[in-house]
Design a protein around this motif. Structure first.
Motif, PDB file in Angstrom:
ATOM      1  N   GLU A 273      23.912  72.896  65.733  1.00  0.00           N
ATOM      2  CA  GLU A 273      22.896  73.368  65.783  1.00  0.00           C
ATOM      3  C   GLU A 273      22.569  72.721  63.843  1.00  0.00           C
ATOM      4  O   GLU A 273      21.522  72.435  63.921  1.00  0.00           O
ATOM      5  N   PHE A 274      23.449  73.057  63.076  1.00  0.00           N
ATOM      6  CA  PHE A 274      23.175  72.238  61.419  1.00  0.00           C
ATOM      7  C   PHE A 274      23.194  71.164  61.888  1.00  0.00           C
ATOM      8  O   PHE A 274      22.266  70.780  61.263  1.00  0.00           O
ATOM      9  N   ARG A 275      23.342  70.254  62.507  1.00  0.00           N
ATOM     10  CA  ARG A 275      23.550  69.072  62.812  1.00  0.00           C
ATOM     11  C   ARG A 275      21.777  69.241  63.647  1.00  0.00           C
ATOM     12  O   ARG A 275      21.197  67.658  62.499  1.00  0.00           O
ATOM     13  N   ARG A 276      21.341  69.402  64.520  1.00  0.00           N
ATOM     14  CA  ARG A 276      20.403  69.113  64.555  1.00  0.00           C
ATOM     15  C   ARG A 276      18.921  69.423  63.322  1.00  0.00           C
ATOM     16  O   ARG A 276      18.168  69.216  63.434  1.00  0.00           O
ATOM     17  N   GLN A 277      19.343  70.441  62.261  1.00  0.00           N
ATOM     18  CA  GLN A 277      18.784  71.194  61.789  1.00  0.00           C
ATOM     19  C   GLN A 277      18.609  70.445  60.405  1.00  0.00           C
ATOM     20  O   GLN A 277      17.404  70.403  59.756  1.00  0.00           O
ATOM     21  N   SER A 278      19.883  68.785  60.172  1.00  0.00           N
ATOM     22  CA  SER A 278      19.444  68.434  59.086  1.00  0.00           C
ATOM     23  C   SER A 278      19.882  67.013  59.596  1.00  0.00           C
ATOM     24  O   SER A 278      20.375  66.567  59.905  1.00  0.00           O
TER      25      SER A 278
END
Length: 319
Positions: A273-278
Protein backbone atom coordinates in the motif's frame (compact mmCIF):
# COMPACT_ATOMS: atom_id res chain seq x y z
CA UNK A 1 29.11 -21.84 14.77
CA UNK A 2 30.74 -22.97 11.55
CA UNK A 3 34.49 -22.42 11.26
CA UNK A 4 34.24 -20.24 8.14
CA UNK A 5 31.87 -17.83 9.86
CA UNK A 6 33.96 -17.86 13.04
CA UNK A 7 37.02 -16.83 11.01
CA UNK A 8 35.00 -14.10 9.31
CA UNK A 9 34.05 -12.70 12.72
CA UNK A 10 37.53 -13.03 14.24
CA UNK A 11 39.54 -11.86 11.24
CA UNK A 12 37.26 -9.19 9.75
CA UNK A 13 34.33 -8.07 11.92
CA UNK A 14 36.03 -7.73 15.30
CA UNK A 15 39.20 -6.02 14.03
CA UNK A 16 37.01 -3.56 12.12
CA UNK A 17 34.89 -2.86 15.22
CA UNK A 18 38.02 -2.26 17.32
CA UNK A 19 39.84 -0.09 14.79
CA UNK A 20 37.12 1.90 13.05
CA UNK A 21 34.05 2.26 15.29
CA UNK A 22 33.42 4.49 18.26
CA UNK A 23 30.45 4.94 20.56
CA UNK A 24 28.93 7.71 22.60
CA UNK A 25 25.77 9.36 23.85
CA UNK A 26 23.74 12.39 22.81
CA UNK A 27 20.77 14.13 24.34
CA UNK A 28 17.56 13.65 22.41
CA UNK A 29 14.82 16.26 21.94
CA UNK A 30 13.30 15.63 25.38
CA UNK A 31 16.52 15.14 27.33
CA UNK A 32 16.73 11.35 27.03
CA UNK A 33 20.25 9.95 26.77
CA UNK A 34 20.61 7.99 23.53
CA UNK A 35 23.50 5.66 22.79
CA UNK A 36 25.09 5.42 19.35
CA UNK A 37 27.91 3.87 17.35
CA UNK A 38 29.72 5.44 14.41
CA UNK A 39 32.33 4.47 11.84
CA UNK A 40 33.52 7.36 9.69
CA UNK A 41 35.04 6.20 6.43
CA UNK A 42 37.98 8.44 5.35
CA UNK A 43 36.96 7.81 1.71
CA UNK A 44 33.28 8.38 2.41
CA UNK A 45 30.89 8.29 -0.55
CA UNK A 46 27.95 9.11 1.73
CA UNK A 47 26.82 8.51 5.30
CA UNK A 48 24.27 5.81 6.11
CA UNK A 49 22.11 6.28 9.20
CA UNK A 50 20.86 2.89 10.44
CA UNK A 51 17.60 2.62 12.39
CA UNK A 52 17.06 -0.81 13.93
CA UNK A 53 13.96 -2.90 14.56
CA UNK A 54 12.02 -3.98 17.65
CA UNK A 55 14.21 -5.17 20.56
CA UNK A 56 17.39 -4.88 18.49
CA UNK A 57 20.83 -3.39 19.15
CA UNK A 58 24.05 -2.58 17.32
CA UNK A 59 25.50 -6.09 17.66
CA UNK A 60 22.82 -7.46 15.39
CA UNK A 61 24.03 -5.15 12.63
CA UNK A 62 27.79 -5.58 12.90
CA UNK A 63 28.04 -7.36 9.57
CA UNK A 64 25.67 -4.96 7.80
CA UNK A 65 27.55 -1.93 9.11
CA UNK A 66 30.87 -3.55 8.13
CA UNK A 67 29.71 -4.26 4.60
CA UNK A 68 28.37 -0.74 4.16
CA UNK A 69 31.70 0.61 5.37
CA UNK A 70 33.64 -1.68 3.03
CA UNK A 71 31.51 -0.36 0.17
CA UNK A 72 32.70 3.16 0.94
CA UNK A 73 30.10 4.52 3.34
CA UNK A 74 30.34 5.99 6.80
CA UNK A 75 27.92 4.32 9.18
CA UNK A 76 25.95 5.86 12.02
CA UNK A 77 23.81 3.66 14.27
CA UNK A 78 21.59 4.86 17.10
CA UNK A 79 19.92 2.63 19.67
CA UNK A 80 16.41 4.02 19.95
CA UNK A 81 15.08 4.88 23.40
CA UNK A 82 14.29 1.77 25.39
CA UNK A 83 16.81 -0.29 23.44
CA UNK A 84 20.43 -1.26 24.02
CA UNK A 85 22.25 1.21 26.24
CA UNK A 86 19.89 4.10 25.57
CA UNK A 87 17.73 5.56 28.32
CA UNK A 88 14.31 4.05 28.92
CA UNK A 89 11.07 5.92 29.42
CA UNK A 90 9.88 3.06 31.60
CA UNK A 91 12.54 1.47 33.80
CA UNK A 92 11.85 -2.19 34.58
CA UNK A 93 13.96 -5.20 35.45
CA UNK A 94 12.67 -7.15 32.46
CA UNK A 95 13.38 -4.24 30.07
CA UNK A 96 9.96 -4.33 28.43
CA UNK A 97 9.62 -1.89 25.53
CA UNK A 98 7.46 1.11 26.31
CA UNK A 99 6.77 4.17 24.19
CA UNK A 100 3.77 6.49 24.06
CA UNK A 101 4.19 7.38 20.40
CA UNK A 102 6.54 6.58 17.52
CA UNK A 103 7.00 10.33 17.28
CA UNK A 104 9.50 9.78 20.09
CA UNK A 105 11.54 7.50 17.81
CA UNK A 106 11.30 10.09 15.02
CA UNK A 107 12.58 12.68 17.49
CA UNK A 108 15.52 10.45 18.43
CA UNK A 109 16.48 10.05 14.75
CA UNK A 110 16.22 13.77 14.09
CA UNK A 111 18.30 14.66 17.16
CA UNK A 112 20.90 12.08 16.10
CA UNK A 113 21.10 13.60 12.65
CA UNK A 114 21.41 17.14 13.95
CA UNK A 115 23.75 16.55 16.90
CA UNK A 116 26.01 13.72 15.73
CA UNK A 117 25.75 12.77 12.07
CA UNK A 118 25.94 16.16 10.36
CA UNK A 119 29.07 17.21 12.22
CA UNK A 120 30.86 13.89 11.67
CA UNK A 121 29.89 13.14 8.07
CA UNK A 122 32.59 14.05 5.57
CA UNK A 123 30.24 14.60 2.63
CA UNK A 124 27.03 15.72 4.30
CA UNK A 125 25.27 13.34 1.91
CA UNK A 126 22.95 11.30 4.12
CA UNK A 127 21.23 8.02 3.27
CA UNK A 128 18.68 6.31 5.52
CA UNK A 129 18.54 2.59 6.25
CA UNK A 130 15.69 1.35 8.46
CA UNK A 131 14.50 -2.14 9.33
CA UNK A 132 11.11 -3.37 10.59
CA UNK A 133 9.93 -1.15 13.48
CA UNK A 134 12.62 1.29 12.41
CA UNK A 135 11.04 1.21 8.96
CA UNK A 136 7.79 2.59 10.38
CA UNK A 137 9.68 5.34 12.22
CA UNK A 138 11.79 5.90 9.11
CA UNK A 139 8.75 6.31 6.88
CA UNK A 140 7.27 8.81 9.33
CA UNK A 141 10.59 10.67 9.34
CA UNK A 142 10.72 10.93 5.55
CA UNK A 143 7.19 12.34 5.55
CA UNK A 144 7.95 14.91 8.25
CA UNK A 145 11.48 15.90 7.17
CA UNK A 146 11.47 15.47 3.37
CA UNK A 147 14.82 17.16 2.80
CA UNK A 148 16.97 15.42 5.43
CA UNK A 149 17.99 12.34 3.43
CA UNK A 150 18.96 11.88 -0.21
CA UNK A 151 17.39 8.42 -0.40
CA UNK A 152 16.23 5.60 1.87
CA UNK A 153 16.11 1.83 2.12
CA UNK A 154 13.28 0.36 4.19
CA UNK A 155 14.04 -3.31 4.80
CA UNK A 156 11.00 -5.39 5.81
CA UNK A 157 9.40 -2.20 7.15
CA UNK A 158 6.58 -2.53 9.66
CA UNK A 159 3.97 -0.61 7.69
CA UNK A 160 1.16 -2.88 8.81
CA UNK A 161 1.30 -4.97 11.97
CA UNK A 162 0.52 -8.69 11.71
CA UNK A 163 -1.84 -9.40 14.62
CA UNK A 164 -2.28 -13.05 13.77
CA UNK A 165 -5.80 -12.73 12.39
CA UNK A 166 -7.19 -10.53 15.17
CA UNK A 167 -9.46 -7.94 13.45
CA UNK A 168 -8.55 -4.25 13.59
CA UNK A 169 -11.67 -3.24 15.59
CA UNK A 170 -10.62 -5.61 18.39
CA UNK A 171 -7.12 -4.11 18.41
CA UNK A 172 -8.57 -0.60 18.51
CA UNK A 173 -10.85 -1.56 21.40
CA UNK A 174 -7.88 -2.98 23.32
CA UNK A 175 -5.93 0.24 22.75
CA UNK A 176 -8.81 2.33 24.11
CA UNK A 177 -9.23 0.08 27.13
CA UNK A 178 -5.48 0.22 27.76
CA UNK A 179 -5.60 4.02 27.99
CA UNK A 180 -8.74 4.12 30.12
CA UNK A 181 -7.52 1.49 32.58
CA UNK A 182 -3.95 2.83 32.57
CA UNK A 183 -2.49 -0.55 31.56
CA UNK A 184 0.07 0.75 29.09
CA UNK A 185 3.02 -0.64 31.02
CA UNK A 186 1.70 -4.23 30.89
CA UNK A 187 3.05 -6.74 28.39
CA UNK A 188 0.99 -6.93 25.21
CA UNK A 189 -0.64 -10.32 24.47
CA UNK A 190 2.00 -12.86 23.48
CA UNK A 191 4.87 -10.70 24.75
CA UNK A 192 7.13 -11.59 27.66
CA UNK A 193 10.50 -10.96 29.25
CA UNK A 194 13.84 -12.29 27.96
CA UNK A 195 14.25 -15.89 29.13
CA UNK A 196 17.62 -16.78 27.64
CA UNK A 197 16.09 -19.44 25.40
CA UNK A 198 17.49 -20.37 22.02
CA UNK A 199 14.56 -19.72 19.68
CA UNK A 200 16.27 -19.99 16.32
CA UNK A 201 13.57 -22.23 14.87
CA UNK A 202 10.90 -19.68 15.79
CA UNK A 203 12.94 -16.64 14.80
CA UNK A 204 12.89 -14.62 11.60
CA UNK A 205 16.59 -15.37 11.07
CA UNK A 206 17.45 -18.06 8.52
CA UNK A 207 21.17 -18.32 9.21
CA UNK A 208 22.15 -20.25 12.34
CA UNK A 209 25.64 -18.70 12.62
CA UNK A 210 24.30 -15.17 12.51
CA UNK A 211 21.60 -16.00 15.01
CA UNK A 212 24.16 -17.40 17.46
CA UNK A 213 26.36 -14.32 17.02
CA UNK A 214 23.68 -11.94 18.28
CA UNK A 215 22.26 -14.44 20.79
CA UNK A 216 25.64 -14.75 22.51
CA UNK A 217 25.78 -10.97 22.87
CA UNK A 218 22.35 -10.96 24.50
CA UNK A 219 23.44 -13.63 26.94
CA UNK A 220 26.54 -11.68 27.91
CA UNK A 221 25.06 -8.20 28.38
CA UNK A 222 21.79 -7.34 30.13
CA UNK A 223 21.48 -4.17 28.03
CA UNK A 224 20.77 -6.35 25.01
CA UNK A 225 18.04 -8.42 26.65
CA UNK A 226 15.22 -6.11 25.62
CA UNK A 227 12.55 -8.49 24.45
CA UNK A 228 8.81 -7.92 24.96
CA UNK A 229 6.59 -4.99 24.05
CA UNK A 230 3.99 -3.31 26.24
CA UNK A 231 0.39 -2.52 25.46
CA UNK A 232 1.38 1.12 25.06
CA UNK A 233 4.03 0.17 22.47
CA UNK A 234 1.54 -2.01 20.57
CA UNK A 235 -1.00 0.80 20.43
CA UNK A 236 1.68 3.27 19.35
CA UNK A 237 2.84 0.86 16.62
CA UNK A 238 -0.66 0.63 15.15
CA UNK A 239 -1.06 4.40 15.13
CA UNK A 240 2.37 4.77 13.54
CA UNK A 241 1.69 2.37 10.68
CA UNK A 242 -1.63 4.05 9.96
CA UNK A 243 0.00 7.48 9.96
CA UNK A 244 2.85 6.32 7.71
CA UNK A 245 0.42 4.95 5.12
CA UNK A 246 -1.86 7.98 5.32
CA UNK A 247 0.99 10.38 4.53
CA UNK A 248 2.95 8.21 2.09
CA UNK A 249 2.36 10.69 -0.73
CA UNK A 250 4.50 13.20 1.19
CA UNK A 251 7.65 11.13 0.57
CA UNK A 252 9.74 13.12 -1.88
CA UNK A 253 13.01 11.15 -2.06
CA UNK A 254 13.66 7.77 -3.71
CA UNK A 255 12.84 4.85 -1.43
CA UNK A 256 13.66 1.19 -1.88
CA UNK A 257 11.47 -1.26 0.01
CA UNK A 258 13.06 -4.69 0.42
CA UNK A 259 10.20 -7.12 1.02
CA UNK A 260 10.63 -10.59 2.52
CA UNK A 261 8.40 -13.03 0.69
CA UNK A 262 7.79 -15.23 3.74
CA UNK A 263 7.58 -12.47 6.35
CA UNK A 264 5.79 -13.69 9.47
CA UNK A 265 6.56 -10.59 11.54
CA UNK A 266 4.79 -7.86 9.57
CA UNK A 267 1.91 -7.78 7.08
CA UNK A 268 3.39 -7.14 3.64
CA UNK A 269 0.18 -5.51 2.46
CA UNK A 270 1.28 -2.39 4.33
CA UNK A 271 4.43 -2.23 2.19
CA UNK A 272 2.40 -2.79 -0.96
CA UNK A 273 0.00 0.00 0.00
CA UNK A 274 2.88 2.37 0.79
CA UNK A 275 4.25 1.70 -2.69
CA UNK A 276 0.85 2.33 -4.26
CA UNK A 277 0.49 5.64 -2.43
CA UNK A 278 3.92 7.04 -3.39
CA UNK A 279 5.49 7.26 -6.83
CA UNK A 280 8.90 7.59 -5.13
CA UNK A 281 8.87 4.00 -3.88
CA UNK A 282 10.47 1.03 -5.64
CA UNK A 283 9.78 -2.42 -4.17
CA UNK A 284 11.91 -5.55 -4.55
CA UNK A 285 10.55 -8.85 -3.27
CA UNK A 286 12.84 -11.59 -1.96
CA UNK A 287 10.91 -14.78 -2.46
CA UNK A 288 11.43 -17.47 0.16
CA UNK A 289 13.15 -15.07 2.55
CA UNK A 290 12.01 -14.30 6.08
CA UNK A 291 11.81 -10.99 7.94
CA UNK A 292 15.52 -10.44 8.68
CA UNK A 293 16.80 -10.16 5.14
CA UNK A 294 20.34 -9.41 6.34
CA UNK A 295 20.19 -12.80 8.11
CA UNK A 296 18.49 -14.72 5.32
CA UNK A 297 19.80 -17.79 3.52
CA UNK A 298 22.98 -17.13 1.56
CA UNK A 299 21.28 -16.59 -1.82
CA UNK A 300 18.73 -14.09 -0.57
CA UNK A 301 21.20 -12.43 1.80
CA UNK A 302 23.75 -11.78 -0.94
CA UNK A 303 21.05 -10.65 -3.36
CA UNK A 304 19.77 -8.28 -0.67
CA UNK A 305 23.21 -6.74 -0.11
CA UNK A 306 23.71 -6.37 -3.84
CA UNK A 307 20.30 -4.71 -4.26
CA UNK A 308 20.78 -2.29 -1.36
CA UNK A 309 24.33 -1.31 -2.31
CA UNK A 310 23.44 -0.87 -5.99
CA UNK A 311 20.58 1.44 -4.94
CA UNK A 312 22.88 3.51 -2.74
CA UNK A 313 25.56 3.62 -5.42
CA UNK A 314 23.21 5.34 -7.85
CA UNK A 315 22.72 8.28 -5.48
CA UNK A 316 26.30 8.32 -4.24
CA UNK A 317 27.47 8.85 -7.81
CA UNK A 318 24.71 11.06 -9.20
CA UNK A 319 23.85 13.41 -6.35
Amino acid sequence: MHEAYRRFVEEEIRPWLNEHTEEGYFESFDGRSIHYHAAVNPEEKASVVIVHGFCEFFGKYHETAYRFYQAGYSVFFLELRGHGKSERTLESEDQRVYVESFNEYVGDIHSFREKVVLSASKTGKLFLFAHSMGGAAGAMYLERYPDDFVCAVLSSPMLKVDYGGIPDPAIDALAIYTRIADLGDRFAPGQHEWRGEDQFLKSSCMDRDRYEYQFDQRMEDVHYQTWGGTLAWAAAAKRATEAALKDAALVSVPVLIAQAGNDAMVDNEGQNEFRRQSNMVYLVRFRGAEHELFNADRYNRERWYQTVLNFYRIFAELV
